[in-house]
Design a protein around this motif. Structure first.
Motif, PDB file in Angstrom:
ATOM      1  N   PHE A 148       1.083  -1.184   0.058  1.00  0.00           N
ATOM      2  CA  PHE A 148      -0.019   0.094   0.066  1.00  0.00           C
ATOM      3  C   PHE A 148       0.909   1.274   0.068  1.00  0.00           C
ATOM      4  CE2 PHE A 148      -2.469  -3.327   2.089  1.00  0.00           C
ATOM      5  CZ  PHE A 148      -3.526  -3.508   1.198  1.00  0.00           C
ATOM      6  N   ASP A 149       0.583   2.345  -0.573  1.00  0.00           N
ATOM      7  CA  ASP A 149       0.981   3.738  -0.657  1.00  0.00           C
ATOM      8  C   ASP A 149       0.993   4.350   0.762  1.00  0.00           C
ATOM      9  OD1 ASP A 149       1.385   3.504  -3.150  1.00  0.00           O
ATOM     10  OD2 ASP A 149      -0.388   4.377  -3.934  1.00  0.00           O
ATOM     11  N   GLU A 150      -0.207   4.038   1.280  1.00  0.00           N
ATOM     12  CA  GLU A 150      -0.303   4.768   2.723  1.00  0.00           C
ATOM     13  C   GLU A 150      -1.162   3.539   3.732  1.00  0.00           C
ATOM     14  OE1 GLU A 150      -2.917   8.015   2.370  1.00  0.00           O
ATOM     15  OE2 GLU A 150      -2.314   8.909   4.500  1.00  0.00           O
ATOM     16  N   ILE A 151      -0.566   3.697   4.869  1.00  0.00           N
ATOM     17  CA  ILE A 151      -1.153   3.052   5.911  1.00  0.00           C
ATOM     18  C   ILE A 151      -1.789   3.766   7.283  1.00  0.00           C
ATOM     19  CG2 ILE A 151      -0.863   1.026   7.613  1.00  0.00           C
ATOM     20  CD1 ILE A 151       0.906  -0.136   5.421  1.00  0.00           C
ATOM     21  N   ILE A 152      -3.089   3.816   7.646  1.00  0.00           N
ATOM     22  CA  ILE A 152      -3.422   4.589   8.810  1.00  0.00           C
ATOM     23  C   ILE A 152      -4.068   3.616   9.745  1.00  0.00           C
ATOM     24  CG2 ILE A 152      -5.182   6.084   9.403  1.00  0.00           C
ATOM     25  CD1 ILE A 152      -5.086   7.468   6.689  1.00  0.00           C
ATOM     26  N   ALA A 153      -3.336   3.984  11.012  1.00  0.00           N
ATOM     27  CA  ALA A 153      -4.010   3.113  12.240  1.00  0.00           C
ATOM     28  C   ALA A 153      -5.089   4.202  12.844  1.00  0.00           C
ATOM     29  CB  ALA A 153      -2.969   2.847  13.080  1.00  0.00           C
ATOM     30  N   VAL A 154      -6.119   3.585  13.049  1.00  0.00           N
ATOM     31  CA  VAL A 154      -7.205   4.399  13.820  1.00  0.00           C
ATOM     32  C   VAL A 154      -7.169   3.660  15.140  1.00  0.00           C
ATOM     33  CG1 VAL A 154      -9.622   4.805  13.998  1.00  0.00           C
ATOM     34  CG2 VAL A 154      -8.519   4.871  11.636  1.00  0.00           C
ATOM     35  N   ARG A 165       2.125   5.461  17.166  1.00  0.00           N
ATOM     36  CA  ARG A 165       2.934   6.582  16.568  1.00  0.00           C
ATOM     37  C   ARG A 165       4.370   6.323  16.728  1.00  0.00           C
ATOM     38  NH1 ARG A 165      -1.357   9.809  18.452  1.00  0.00           N
ATOM     39  NH2 ARG A 165      -0.108   9.796  20.495  1.00  0.00           N
ATOM     40  N   GLY A 166       4.589   5.732  17.802  1.00  0.00           N
ATOM     41  CA  GLY A 166       5.981   5.146  18.244  1.00  0.00           C
ATOM     42  C   GLY A 166       6.779   4.610  16.997  1.00  0.00           C
ATOM     43  N   LEU A 167       5.984   3.604  16.302  1.00  0.00           N
ATOM     44  CA  LEU A 167       6.275   2.758  15.321  1.00  0.00           C
ATOM     45  C   LEU A 167       6.517   3.475  13.911  1.00  0.00           C
ATOM     46  CD1 LEU A 167       4.165  -0.200  15.877  1.00  0.00           C
ATOM     47  CD2 LEU A 167       6.465  -0.082  16.264  1.00  0.00           C
ATOM     48  N   GLY A 168       6.109   4.813  14.136  1.00  0.00           N
ATOM     49  CA  GLY A 168       6.033   5.600  12.862  1.00  0.00           C
ATOM     50  C   GLY A 168       4.984   5.638  12.031  1.00  0.00           C
ATOM     51  N   LEU A 169       3.938   4.868  12.571  1.00  0.00           N
ATOM     52  CA  LEU A 169       2.524   4.830  11.784  1.00  0.00           C
ATOM     53  C   LEU A 169       1.957   6.200  11.576  1.00  0.00           C
ATOM     54  CD1 LEU A 169       1.517   1.283  13.330  1.00  0.00           C
ATOM     55  CD2 LEU A 169       2.236   1.759  11.012  1.00  0.00           C
ATOM     56  N   THR A 170       1.214   6.472  10.624  1.00  0.00           N
ATOM     57  CA  THR A 170       0.235   7.472  10.532  1.00  0.00           C
ATOM     58  C   THR A 170      -0.965   7.008  11.291  1.00  0.00           C
ATOM     59  OG1 THR A 170       0.770   7.988   8.276  1.00  0.00           O
ATOM     60  CG2 THR A 170      -0.928   8.970   9.216  1.00  0.00           C
ATOM     61  N   THR A 171      -1.365   7.927  12.410  1.00  0.00           N
ATOM     62  CA  THR A 171      -2.181   7.367  13.537  1.00  0.00           C
ATOM     63  C   THR A 171      -3.268   8.382  13.713  1.00  0.00           C
ATOM     64  OG1 THR A 171      -0.633   5.985  14.785  1.00  0.00           O
ATOM     65  CG2 THR A 171      -2.403   6.510  15.970  1.00  0.00           C
ATOM     66  N   ILE A 172      -4.432   7.891  13.504  1.00  0.00           N
ATOM     67  CA  ILE A 172      -5.633   8.761  14.041  1.00  0.00           C
ATOM     68  C   ILE A 172      -6.268   8.555  15.511  1.00  0.00           C
ATOM     69  CG2 ILE A 172      -7.976   9.738  13.410  1.00  0.00           C
ATOM     70  CD1 ILE A 172      -7.338   8.946  10.545  1.00  0.00           C
ATOM     71  N   GLU A 173      -5.925   9.343  16.444  1.00  0.00           N
ATOM     72  CA  GLU A 173      -6.524   9.150  17.480  1.00  0.00           C
ATOM     73  C   GLU A 173      -7.787   9.391  18.119  1.00  0.00           C
ATOM     74  OE1 GLU A 173      -3.567  10.162  20.789  1.00  0.00           O
ATOM     75  OE2 GLU A 173      -5.069  10.206  22.307  1.00  0.00           O
ATOM     76  N   SER A 174      -8.716   8.594  17.502  1.00  0.00           N
ATOM     77  CA  SER A 174     -10.088   8.969  17.557  1.00  0.00           C
ATOM     78  C   SER A 174     -10.891   7.616  17.411  1.00  0.00           C
ATOM     79  CB  SER A 174     -10.678  10.037  16.443  1.00  0.00           C
ATOM     80  OG  SER A 174      -9.948  10.849  16.159  1.00  0.00           O
TER      81      SER A 174
END
Ligand SMILES: [Zn+2]
Length: 326
Positions: A148-154, A165-174
């Motif tokens: 994938f071009d982009e991976i988001i963790a919700v 976030r510590g793993l460098g993942l784009t993270t949405i904290e919601s």
């Protein structure tokens, strides 16, 4: 995989107090619980079952989904999860102690399933979103595949979002309800999420809305029609105070179709049924008479491994996975 790998005994011992605290929190607010129709088929025709951990369980006469009714309303659940002593305990003790075991035993096999899926359905590039990313292990493993071009963790739990976030993942904290993706996703994954939700249909509709046309959804949850759940009944590990929706493969398929999806695959990759029944027997929470002579033979040392493989193959394990397409 063994239970002790992912839920180490020494750290699980003190968890009971945290669970008790959470159950009492819910008990104090029981007057505010609300009645709902069946979370799978939407029909209000249910049989009373039993009360477990202060939650009243019913079974839908139409689709055999077992569910908590009445249940904590949505705003109460949000408050519950943001203050949960049990979640804090998992984040502080159980997840760190079992991190690498979870990666090997749970997340690498899941990643392998997704890798095969991606190949089979020719999914490449685009965005993958995991809802309920917890420690971020699945997203981390998927990143390594470079699909994938982009991976988001919700991930709404602050301690866990910090780990992502510590793993460098784009993270949405919601919570997912508040998430509006800028780009629709090619694949949305969620593992052990849907059984916790007040309104599973609303969540699946959110997934549908946030997928590209022909996008994929992969989800796992307990299977109430699986071996461990059927044999152990109220003693089943599936019966947690947080589990409001206990689907079977047919009822979850029905719900996915109602929300617009085509169901591509139904599997029960669970590996712990036999061991969970054996440990329940060892702890004398169930008798040999209740299990019966035939199933006692199936779960004895000689047959345990063959029988667990049979349960997986026959779609009779107590953990299921569904793959669906928009
Ligand atoms: Zn139903």
């Amino acid at each position: 995989m063994k239970i002790n790998d992912i839920r180490p005994d020494d750290v699980m011992a003190d968890q009971a107090a945290a669970v008790e605290k959470d159950i009492n929190w819910l008990k104090d607010r029981k007057d505010l619980f609300v009645k709902v129709p069946c979370p799978a088929c939407g029909i209000s025709d249910e049989v009373e079952m039993y009360e477990k951990f202060t939650m009243n369980h019913v079974c839908c006469k139409s689709c055999n989904t077992q569910y908590v009714n009445p249940r904590p309303p949505e705003n109460m659940l949000a408050e519950f999860y943001s203050n949960s002593a049990n979640y804090e305990y998992w984040a502080k003790f159980i997840f760190p102690a079992s991190r690498e075991a979870r990666r090997e035993k749970i997340f690498k096999p899941r990643t392998e399933i997704v890798r095969k899926l991606v190949k089979e359905y020719d999914i490449s590039s685009g965005l993958m979103v995991e809802v309920g990313a917890a420690q971020g292990l699945f997203c981390e493993e998927i990143t390594k595949l470079d699909i994938f071009d982009e991976i988001i963790a919700v991930e709404p739990t602050p301690e866990l979002a910090k780990e992502c976030r510590g793993l460098g993942l784009t993270t949405i904290e919601s919570p997912w309800e508040q998430v509006q993706l800028n780009t629709p996703a090619k694949l949305i994954a969620n593992f052990e999420v849907i059984e916790h939700l007040y309104d599973p249909a609303a969540f699946l509709k959110w997934c549908f809305k946030n997928l590209v046309d022909d996008g994929f959804l992969i989800l796992t949850c307990p299977n109430i029609a699986g071996f461990e759940a059927m044999i152990l009944g109220q003693e089943s590990s599936i019966l947690e105070h947080e589990h409001l929706n206990l689907f079977n493969p047919d009822s979850l398929s029905l719900l996915l179709k109602k929300c617009g999806f085509s169901v591509l695959e139904v599997a029960t990759p669970g590996e712990l049924d036999v061991e969970l029944v054996q440990s329940c027997l060892d702890e004398k929470r169930i008798t040999t008479e209740e299990i019966g002579p035939f199933f006692l033979q199936c779960i004895n040392e000689e047959n345990a491994s063959v029988f667990q493989t049979f349960l997986k193959d026959a779609k009779l394990s107590s953990n299921m996975m569904l793959v669906a397409k928009k």
